[in-house]
Design a protein around this motif. Sequence first.
Motif, PDB file in Angstrom:
ATOM      1  N   ALA A 112       0.837  -1.203   0.000  1.00 27.63           N
ATOM      2  CA  ALA A 112       0.000   0.000   0.000  1.00 27.63           C
ATOM      3  C   ALA A 112       0.869   1.249   0.000  1.00 27.63           C
ATOM      4  CB  ALA A 112      -0.931  -0.001   1.212  1.00 27.63           C
ATOM      5  N   ALA A 113       1.949   1.239   0.766  1.00 25.73           N
ATOM      6  CA  ALA A 113       2.851   2.391   0.789  1.00 25.73           C
ATOM      7  C   ALA A 113       3.505   2.580  -0.568  1.00 25.73           C
ATOM      8  CB  ALA A 113       3.908   2.208   1.874  1.00 25.73           C
ATOM      9  N   LEU A 114       3.907   1.485  -1.188  1.00 25.91           N
ATOM     10  CA  LEU A 114       4.524   1.557  -2.512  1.00 25.91           C
ATOM     11  C   LEU A 114       3.522   2.058  -3.548  1.00 25.91           C
ATOM     12  CD1 LEU A 114       7.263   0.962  -3.753  1.00 25.91           C
ATOM     13  CD2 LEU A 114       6.490  -1.353  -4.206  1.00 25.91           C
ATOM     14  N   LEU A 164       4.032   9.869  -7.664  1.00 23.03           N
ATOM     15  CA  LEU A 164       4.998  10.150  -8.721  1.00 23.03           C
ATOM     16  C   LEU A 164       4.405  10.063 -10.122  1.00 23.03           C
ATOM     17  CD1 LEU A 164       8.091   8.244  -7.295  1.00 23.03           C
ATOM     18  CD2 LEU A 164       7.664  10.717  -7.278  1.00 23.03           C
ATOM     19  N   SER A 165       3.134   9.719 -10.218  1.00 22.26           N
ATOM     20  CA  SER A 165       2.511   9.578 -11.537  1.00 22.26           C
ATOM     21  C   SER A 165       2.199  10.915 -12.193  1.00 22.26           C
ATOM     22  CB  SER A 165       1.223   8.748 -11.435  1.00 22.26           C
ATOM     23  OG  SER A 165       0.216   9.480 -10.749  1.00 22.26           O
ATOM     24  N   ASP A 166       2.324  11.998 -11.447  1.00 19.53           N
ATOM     25  CA  ASP A 166       2.013  13.324 -11.963  1.00 19.53           C
ATOM     26  C   ASP A 166       3.298  14.105 -12.235  1.00 19.53           C
ATOM     27  OD1 ASP A 166      -0.227  15.548 -12.185  1.00 19.53           O
ATOM     28  OD2 ASP A 166       1.505  16.411 -11.145  1.00 19.53           O
ATOM     29  N   ALA A 167       3.377  14.744 -13.401  1.00 16.55           N
ATOM     30  CA  ALA A 167       4.587  15.482 -13.800  1.00 16.55           C
ATOM     31  C   ALA A 167       4.922  16.628 -12.842  1.00 16.55           C
ATOM     32  CB  ALA A 167       4.419  16.016 -15.220  1.00 16.55           C
ATOM     33  N   THR A 168       3.903  17.312 -12.338  1.00 15.22           N
ATOM     34  CA  THR A 168       4.157  18.412 -11.399  1.00 15.22           C
ATOM     35  C   THR A 168       4.800  17.878 -10.128  1.00 15.22           C
ATOM     36  OG1 THR A 168       2.311  19.705 -12.266  1.00 15.22           O
ATOM     37  CG2 THR A 168       3.080  20.262 -10.052  1.00 15.22           C
ATOM     38  N   ARG A 169       4.275  16.796  -9.617  1.00 16.75           N
ATOM     39  CA  ARG A 169       4.829  16.237  -8.375  1.00 16.75           C
ATOM     40  C   ARG A 169       6.231  15.681  -8.593  1.00 16.75           C
ATOM     41  NH1 ARG A 169      -0.926  14.815  -7.721  1.00 16.75           N
ATOM     42  NH2 ARG A 169      -0.557  12.728  -8.541  1.00 16.75           N
ATOM     43  N   ARG A 170       6.470  15.086  -9.759  1.00 15.19           N
ATOM     44  CA  ARG A 170       7.833  14.616 -10.053  1.00 15.19           C
ATOM     45  C   ARG A 170       8.798  15.792 -10.134  1.00 15.19           C
ATOM     46  NH1 ARG A 170       5.019  11.452 -13.707  1.00 15.19           N
ATOM     47  NH2 ARG A 170       5.801  12.670 -15.470  1.00 15.19           N
ATOM     48  N   ALA A 200      12.593   3.125  -1.293  1.00 16.27           N
ATOM     49  CA  ALA A 200      11.679   1.979  -1.337  1.00 16.27           C
ATOM     50  C   ALA A 200      11.207   1.733  -2.773  1.00 16.27           C
ATOM     51  CB  ALA A 200      10.486   2.208  -0.409  1.00 16.27           C
ATOM     52  N   ALA A 201      10.872   2.800  -3.482  1.00 15.89           N
ATOM     53  CA  ALA A 201      10.448   2.666  -4.879  1.00 15.89           C
ATOM     54  C   ALA A 201      11.620   2.212  -5.748  1.00 15.89           C
ATOM     55  CB  ALA A 201       9.887   3.993  -5.396  1.00 15.89           C
ATOM     56  N   ALA A 227      14.497  -1.997  -8.844  1.00 18.12           N
ATOM     57  CA  ALA A 227      15.713  -2.799  -9.009  1.00 18.12           C
ATOM     58  C   ALA A 227      15.371  -4.292  -8.992  1.00 18.12           C
ATOM     59  CB  ALA A 227      16.723  -2.461  -7.926  1.00 18.12           C
ATOM     60  N   GLU A 228      14.452  -4.689  -8.110  1.00 20.72           N
ATOM     61  CA  GLU A 228      14.019  -6.090  -8.076  1.00 20.72           C
ATOM     62  C   GLU A 228      13.379  -6.487  -9.401  1.00 20.72           C
ATOM     63  OE1 GLU A 228      11.363  -6.513  -4.769  1.00 20.72           O
ATOM     64  OE2 GLU A 228      12.903  -5.946  -3.312  1.00 20.72           O
TER      65      GLU A 228
END
Length: 118
Positions: A10-12, A19-25, A85-86, A91-92
């Motif tokens: 859920a946290a992930l 992070l799915s939004d360009a402004t937030r990225r 975490a992301a 990487a996994e």
Amino acid sequence: MVIHMANHQAALDGVFYALSDATRRAVIQRLGQGPATVSELSKPFDMALPSFMKHLRVLEANDLIHSTKTGRLRTCQVNPKRLRAAESWMAEQRALWEARSDRLEDLVTKLHQKEKSR
């Protein structure tokens, strides 16, 4: 163990949603350079402050950033632990797909060598 995995998932999910939004990225990218005030963060964006604040709330709700208020200034900082975490999850996934790709390459090579030997 199952509850921990569900909480982690859920946290992930929240991190990737944020992070799915360009402004937030872009905000996260800017905060990678160091802390910044809300005013500094909002400056490059052509949107009203209340709209921009919604983006900050999503980032804070998902623990990607945290802010502190001193007087009238609210300063934001990135939470690198949450980003790691992301990064770890990606990487996994990369390792999994690289292993699959390597196995496919081995199979194709063996089939090609078998074809040549005929």
